[in-house]
Design a protein around this motif. Structure first.
Motif, PDB file in Angstrom:
ATOM      1  N   ASP A 136       0.931  -1.210  -0.008  1.00  0.00           N
ATOM      2  CA  ASP A 136      -0.176   0.046   0.013  1.00  0.00           C
ATOM      3  C   ASP A 136       0.804   1.448  -0.095  1.00  0.00           C
ATOM      4  N   PRO A 137       0.935   1.964  -1.218  1.00  0.00           N
ATOM      5  CA  PRO A 137       0.433   1.884  -2.164  1.00  0.00           C
ATOM      6  C   PRO A 137       0.920   0.497  -3.378  1.00  0.00           C
ATOM      7  N   MET A 138       0.172   0.109  -4.307  1.00  0.00           N
ATOM      8  CA  MET A 138       0.626  -0.736  -4.965  1.00  0.00           C
ATOM      9  C   MET A 138       1.583  -0.186  -6.049  1.00  0.00           C
ATOM     10  N   THR A 139       2.745   0.021  -5.592  1.00  0.00           N
ATOM     11  CA  THR A 139       3.719   0.400  -6.501  1.00  0.00           C
ATOM     12  C   THR A 139       5.069  -0.454  -6.381  1.00  0.00           C
ATOM     13  N   ILE A 140       5.859   0.007  -7.213  1.00  0.00           N
ATOM     14  CA  ILE A 140       7.276  -0.587  -6.897  1.00  0.00           C
ATOM     15  C   ILE A 140       7.810  -0.356  -5.575  1.00  0.00           C
ATOM     16  N   GLU A 141       7.681   0.943  -5.110  1.00  0.00           N
ATOM     17  CA  GLU A 141       8.025   1.218  -3.740  1.00  0.00           C
ATOM     18  C   GLU A 141       7.497   0.748  -2.722  1.00  0.00           C
ATOM     19  N   GLY A 142       5.983   0.376  -2.812  1.00  0.00           N
ATOM     20  CA  GLY A 142       5.136  -0.404  -1.892  1.00  0.00           C
ATOM     21  C   GLY A 142       5.674  -1.760  -1.601  1.00  0.00           C
ATOM     22  N   VAL A 143       5.857  -2.369  -2.749  1.00  0.00           N
ATOM     23  CA  VAL A 143       6.355  -3.761  -2.812  1.00  0.00           C
ATOM     24  C   VAL A 143       7.756  -3.805  -2.336  1.00  0.00           C
TER      25      VAL A 143
END
Length: 195
Positions: free
Chosen positions: A29-36
């Motif tokens: 959260d959020p569903m972004t590369i940074e979130g992952v």
């Protein structure tokens, strides 16, 4: 009594426990590369828990390979092993929800240690159930069990202590080191009754 029903039951429950591990993972959260990437330590904890349980399953398979008959003690110790193993997904979810908590890591470490003790008791009971105690080399068995389990337990206890005091991720590394240690095969743990 035959080992087949208990072995099949243990395989099924371990498969369910290993599947539940992935369901406990938080969503980015959020569903972004940074979130992952922010959850990378969570994914490492999941992978480590999965492969540690997989290593336990492989070792159980190897121990049970020559076993033909079991007793009620082995059955109940198998159930106890599954009970304490079922805490692993919960303790892993506590760690992943509280990644900076020493207490969460200690809870995970205690869960891992309980599984280790239950596994040790099951191994001892399997040996006693399988061999003719009067003709077995009990000194060799005791030596092999010490070589296998004492370092494993010591590594995990050190991991818990370090996680609780000075370095919170120590338990993750302790599980990794203990898993590698348990992958080292020890041949001749069980002596066939027919010999």
């Amino acid at each position: 009594m035959s080992k087949d029903r208990l072995a099949a039951f243990m395989d099924a429950v371990l498969a369910i426990i290993m599947t539940i591990l992935v369901l406990e993972l938080p969503k980015p959260d959020p569903m972004t590369i940074e979130g992952v990437l922010a959850l990378s330590d969570t994914y490492v904890c999941y992978a480590l828990s999965f492969f540690w349980l997989g290593t336990m399953w492989v070792n159980l398979h190897n121990e049970w390979h020559q076993i033909e008959v079991i007793n009620k003690r082995v059955v109940w110790l198998g159930v106890i092993l599954l009970f304490v193993t079922s805490w692993i997904p919960y303790s892993m979810s506590v760690v992943t929800s509280n990644r900076s908590s020493k207490l969460a890591m200690v809870l995970y470490g205690m869960s891992v240690l309980l599984v280790t003790f239950a596994n040790l008791l099951l191994s001892i009971s399997l040996y006693r159930c399988h061999v003719d105690i009067d003709t077995c080399d009990s000194k060799k068995h005791a030596w092999m069990m010490r070589v296998k389990y004492i370092p494993d337990i010591a590594i995990k206890v050190i991991g818990i202590i370090l996680s609780a005091t000075i370095w919170q991720p120590a338990m993750i590394y302790a599980v990794l080191i203990a898993m590698v240690w348990m992958l080292i095969p020890i041949d001749g743990l069980y002596k066939d009754k027919s010999n």
